[in-house]
Design an enzyme around this catalytic site. Structure first.
Site, mmCIF file in Angstrom:
data_model
loop_
_atom_site.group_PDB
_atom_site.id
_atom_site.type_symbol
_atom_site.label_atom_id
_atom_site.label_comp_id
_atom_site.label_asym_id
_atom_site.label_seq_id
_atom_site.Cartn_x
_atom_site.Cartn_y
_atom_site.Cartn_z
ATOM 1 N N LYS A 1 -11.136 -1.487 6.575
ATOM 2 C CA LYS A 1 -9.839 -1.362 6.981
ATOM 3 C C LYS A 1 -10.278 -1.056 8.698
ATOM 4 O O LYS A 1 -10.952 -0.002 8.794
ATOM 5 C CB LYS A 1 -9.290 -0.373 6.989
ATOM 6 C CG LYS A 1 -8.318 0.551 7.331
ATOM 7 C CD LYS A 1 -7.691 1.862 6.258
ATOM 8 C CE LYS A 1 -6.292 2.254 7.460
ATOM 9 N NZ LYS A 1 -5.201 3.100 6.628
ATOM 10 N N THR B 1 -3.986 6.431 1.577
ATOM 11 C CA THR B 1 -4.802 7.683 1.883
ATOM 12 C C THR B 1 -5.193 7.733 0.694
ATOM 13 O O THR B 1 -5.700 9.246 0.932
ATOM 14 C CB THR B 1 -4.143 8.549 3.033
ATOM 15 O OG1 THR B 1 -3.297 7.870 3.366
ATOM 16 C CG2 THR B 1 -4.433 9.927 3.470
ATOM 17 N N GLU C 1 1.095 -1.355 -0.074
ATOM 18 C CA GLU C 1 -0.622 0.647 -0.738
ATOM 19 C C GLU C 1 0.959 1.394 -0.229
ATOM 20 O O GLU C 1 1.507 1.376 0.912
ATOM 21 C CB GLU C 1 -1.032 0.065 1.344
ATOM 22 C CG GLU C 1 -2.415 1.407 1.425
ATOM 23 C CD GLU C 1 -2.434 1.244 2.443
ATOM 24 O OE1 GLU C 1 -2.581 2.307 3.147
ATOM 25 O OE2 GLU C 1 -2.930 0.058 3.376
ATOM 26 N N ARG D 1 0.494 10.278 0.263
ATOM 27 C CA ARG D 1 0.343 11.859 1.112
ATOM 28 C C ARG D 1 1.945 12.184 1.050
ATOM 29 O O ARG D 1 2.180 13.628 1.139
ATOM 30 C CB ARG D 1 1.167 10.711 2.623
ATOM 31 C CG ARG D 1 -0.321 9.736 3.191
ATOM 32 C CD ARG D 1 0.625 9.486 5.008
ATOM 33 N NE ARG D 1 -0.448 8.382 5.085
ATOM 34 C CZ ARG D 1 -0.332 7.490 6.398
ATOM 35 N NH1 ARG D 1 0.838 8.131 7.294
ATOM 36 N NH2 ARG D 1 -0.801 6.801 6.717
#
Length: 214
Positions: free
Chosen positions: A133, A73, A45, A49
């Site tokens: 998640k 994110t 993953e 960011r």
């Protein structure tokens, strides 16, 4: 009309441990991915960011075919489009709204929307999503919280992320409603700064081996 089934039938089954990667320099993406794959962690993953993230995802997708690279994110429809265009094969969000959920569903790739409360889990189940998640895992109640959800919400399955470490990962993976965990412990900052890919691979192998032995 019943809710549509979740568009994420397989994210939780990619690997028991998913490294959560933050890359400032996209040139590190390929050697890092090769180290993780070499250590037995093929699902990666890359969080959105940093400005380098889309390029990093694209590089891994192009050069490391044995890796399954995804984007984390993911916060809105634009980031969904950016991630998928770069080659992300799954999407992970820290939380969710109906607008974001619709965008992730429409993307055509598997996704994990983030939850931290029982009400959020129930709301996703109402919408046909069973794979989620759990974030931030330790701050939101950790293994005790997830264990308490197993009986009343047996359809929900989770990937806890946030505060998951080498020391507590096994405790999460022992839970019946946890299929995998996400974490950064195999990616220490000093190893990344030194581009010590051998050390990353060794730590990835430790994480993979520990998960397989659970």
């Amino acid at each position: 009309m019943p809710p549509a089934p979740s568009a994420s039938p397989s994210v939780l089954d990619l690997a028991p441990v998913i490294p959560v990667v933050v890359l400032e320099d996209a040139t590190d993406a390929v050697p890092l991915a090769r180290a993780l794959v070499g250590g037995g962690l093929p699902a990666i993953e890359v969080t959105l960011r940093t400005e380098a993230a889309p390029e990093a995802i694209r590089a891994i997708a192009d050069a490391v075919p044995e890796a399954v690279v995804g984007a984390g994110t993911v916060l809105d429809a634009e980031s969904v489009r950016t991630a998928v265009a770069a080659g992300a094969r799954f999407l992970v969000s820290p939380g969710w709204t109906d607008t974001l959920l619709e965008a992730m569903r429409a993307s055509g790739v598997p996704f994990l929307p983030g939850v931290s409360t029982t009400s959020e889990v129930v709301a996703l189940l109402e919408r046909g999503v069973t794979q989620m998640k759990f974030f931030p895992a330790e701050a939101a109640g950790g293994t005790a919280y997830l264990k308490s959800l197993a009986s009343p919400l047996p359809r929900a399955r989770f990937c806890p992320t946030g505060g998951v470490t080498a020391a507590n990962a096994a405790g999460y993976l022992e839970l019946p409603n946890v299929a995998c965990v996400g974490g950064t412990w195999m990616l220490p900052q000093d190893a990344l700064a030194a581009k010590d890919w051998d050390r990353v691979q060794a730590l990835a192998a430790e994480a993979s081996g520990a998960a397989a032995a659970r």
